[in-house]
Write an enzyme that holds these catalytic residues in place. Sequence first.
Site: not given
Length: 445
Positions: A182-184, A187
């Site tokens: 989810g973070d990637s 980003g």
Amino acid sequence: MSLAGSTPHRSHASADTFPLAGIRVVELGNFIAAPTAGRLLADFGAEVIKIERPRTGDELRNWRLFAGGTSMLYRTVNRNKKSVELDLRTDDGRASVLDLVSCSDVLIENFRPGTLDKWGLTPEALTDANPELVVARISAYGQTGPLAPRPGFAAVAEAFGGMRELVGDSDRPPSRVGVSIGDSVAGLYAAFGVVMSLLDRVNREKRGRRPWTPAERHIDVALHEAVFSMMESLVPDYSAHGVLRERTGGRIEGIAPSNAYACSGGDSVVIAGNGDSIFGRCMETIGRPDLRDDPGLATNAGRWARRDELDRAIGAWTGRRPRDEVLAALAAADVPAGPIHTAKDIVDDEQFAARDMVQTLPVDVAGELRDVMFPGIVPVLGRRSLPVARPGPDLGEHTHEVLSGLLARPCGCRACRDAVAGPGDAVPAAAPDDPPGHRARSAHI
């Protein structure tokens, strides 16, 4: 030490050969989401100045820390950047950030909405410092809406956005993908938004129109929305047909045969024989012409209805053969299949090596300089990955270079103390109105 299967460290190509050369980015980000956006921009030539809190820095420095003071996770996510220590809770720290903003193109941040405002770094303050600044904000739920003030990590976002419900087997609680996906993804969206806005800035100037200001428009990436955008037809299927998708383990809903299958040596392979013509070749390869010629299996819908039968047939064939034999036979029949790689498999694989997707850089590991392998840069421009210039920096490694060089502000190091007050004398803290020095704006793309 020499590590097989990796590309040796190469000198960085000329800065002006990279697509984002001349773009300067200020990164106010911890953990993975905003730093991933900064990494992507840095990979392609942007000068990314990462602001970290004094003494401790980004918390990612301690995540999966096996030795030394900085994790390989931090070194990976923050490669090609500069690290500057600043305390944003102080007037001087905030003034330094605004000075950096005034000579930069982009600001990336992933604080909880309202945090920068409390520190005086409001959209209006950013506009006053740089009317053409591109601002990308990443947060758990976005800058607006009833949940905007809440904190959140990728684990929560992956559940909230619909992904977690589909990961794992149906007879047990949902699992999680083994990386902070989810973070990637957030980003990636932030980096895409930055490049899109930089292009928009150029196009507006070409048309004689004033660029957007930070107070008028910013890039707003919510973790859960980034996940939700990856969920394909999850909601349309529910809306149109009342279908609630379920976890299917190694399969994917509605597609067969496509799964992981065990081989005789204990290894497993993934086989995707789900295209109509591919299915026929797959069944021919495993010695099941009866399944190839079965009219009930001619379409994907029929194959999905009989997915257990097909998985048993394929598994029986792979289970009697070693992995290499299985993959060779399927490759000869032009059936998509591949091994399930570990890190060791990846660094030894000729396909990764052929495109420089594993690169070796010297890194301080607990006081010992070692050659460490890192992922290459994606996407490939030309035929091979661009070279990674350097791993994520030590905490504050570039504080003197940026504050004393770019901003002409004393940073408190020995060189600054000696230059201002003479050796051994203390230097007063820099005031918000310290001279900006030679703060030339970076070039527009």
